[in-house]
Design a protein around this motif. Structure first.
Motif, PDB file in Angstrom:
ATOM      1  N   UNK A 114      35.719  39.372  50.216  1.00 49.33           N
ATOM      2  CA  UNK A 114      36.218  40.122  49.057  1.00 49.33           C
ATOM      3  C   UNK A 114      36.041  39.339  47.769  1.00 49.33           C
ATOM      4  N   UNK A 115      36.260  38.034  47.852  1.00 45.20           N
ATOM      5  CA  UNK A 115      36.119  37.186  46.663  1.00 45.20           C
ATOM      6  C   UNK A 115      34.666  37.180  46.189  1.00 45.20           C
ATOM      7  N   UNK A 116      33.719  37.037  47.110  1.00 48.17           N
ATOM      8  CA  UNK A 116      32.302  37.055  46.741  1.00 48.17           C
ATOM      9  C   UNK A 116      31.910  38.414  46.160  1.00 48.17           C
ATOM     10  N   UNK A 117      32.463  39.475  46.764  1.00 49.78           N
ATOM     11  CA  UNK A 117      32.145  40.817  46.272  1.00 49.78           C
ATOM     12  C   UNK A 117      32.664  41.010  44.850  1.00 49.78           C
TER      13      UNK A 117
ATOM     14  N   UNK B 278      30.399  41.704  41.490  1.00 51.41           N
ATOM     15  CA  UNK B 278      30.633  42.825  40.594  1.00 51.41           C
ATOM     16  C   UNK B 278      30.888  42.374  39.157  1.00 51.41           C
ATOM     17  N   UNK B 279      31.641  41.257  39.050  1.00 54.46           N
ATOM     18  CA  UNK B 279      31.922  40.710  37.722  1.00 54.46           C
ATOM     19  C   UNK B 279      30.646  40.254  37.043  1.00 54.46           C
ATOM     20  N   UNK B 280      29.760  39.601  37.801  1.00 48.50           N
ATOM     21  CA  UNK B 280      28.494  39.133  37.255  1.00 48.50           C
ATOM     22  C   UNK B 280      27.600  40.284  36.832  1.00 48.50           C
TER      23      UNK B 280
END
Length: 248
Positions: A234-237, A241-243
């Motif tokens: 979830x953190x990577x996702x 998305x933020x990037x």
């Protein structure tokens, strides 16, 4: 493959399937005690009718053509301290055998019952250990005539202990599957009442408790690992998305 080798392989497989027990040994009388740390026990007695008469002084009909009276066997083993839950019968070597299962609330009092009066029992806590001792004394030494015994028949006492064994006097080869101890005598020696002393000491934590604890610990560890993996995904996702939003 030569037929002799095939036979040897089959014998080895049968012996292994029987838990390493001596498949062809002639046990005429057996007591198996499944002990709990609270002193309760489940006991199995497997005995030929002649051995039950000779060793314990019973008066059952030793004629192999006579049907075993299961109700009489149940009554013989039923006492204020023992509750019979099953009686089965079989036949081997032209002798009738009985197989009795019973529950006992306190093994320390078992010597006060008729069927087990030849033994004295001790089961106490000694510091961090539990001590089990059983002294088997004189038999009834009752003459049952010629019932086909060849002189090689055995008597066995087995104790299935509930926790890891730290000491016993059964001998190294008589420790089976980690927590089963076996003491044996020749039937003739037991009939003459040659004494037999059973001595074992075990840890105070049951094998079942330890197994459940390890299983629970494994479940917790797997669950924690799964949650950690889910958090990482979830953190990577979220970072991805933020990037993507920043680049837009």
């Amino acid at each position: 493959m030569p037929i002799g080798a095939v036979i040897l392989l089959l014998v080895a497989a049968l012996t292994s399937a029987c838990g390493g027990r001596d498949f062809f040994r002639q046990y005429e009388y057996e007591e198996d005690v499944y002990l709990s740390l609270d002193g309760s026990a489940t006991i199995y007695v497997n005995s030929s009718i002649p051995a039950l008469d000779a060793l314990r002084g019973a008066s059952f009909d030793t004629n192999p053509s006579t049907r075993v009276d299961r109700d009489a066997v149940r009554a013989y083993f039923t006492t204020p301290l023992t509750r019979v839950t099953r009686v089965a019968v079989s036949q081997r070597s032209n002798r009738r055998f009985v197989h009795v299962r019973m529950d006992v609330d306190d093994v320390r009092r078992l010597g006060g019952t008729g069927p087990f009066a030849w033994s004295t029992y001790r089961f106490d806590r000694d510091g961090e250990l539990f001590v089990y001792r059983q002294s088997v004394g004189a038999s009834a030494d009752k003459n049952v005539g010629d019932v086909g015994w060849k002189g090689q028949e055995l008597v066995a006492f087995r104790v299935h202990l509930p926790s890891r064994i730290v000491y016993h006097n059964a001998g190294a080869k008589n420790l089976k599957r980690g927590n089963i101890l076996v003491w044996e005598q020749m039937l003739g020696d037991r009939t003459r009442g040659e004494p037999l002393a059973l001595d074992a000491r075990m840890e105070s934590q049951s094998i079942l408790y330890r197994t459940l604890f390890l299983f629970g610990s494994t479940v917790v560890a797997v669950g924690a690992g799964f949650l950690l993996l889910l958090w990482w995904i979830l953190r990577r996702s979220a970072k991805a998305q933020s990037g993507a939003g920043f680049n837009a």
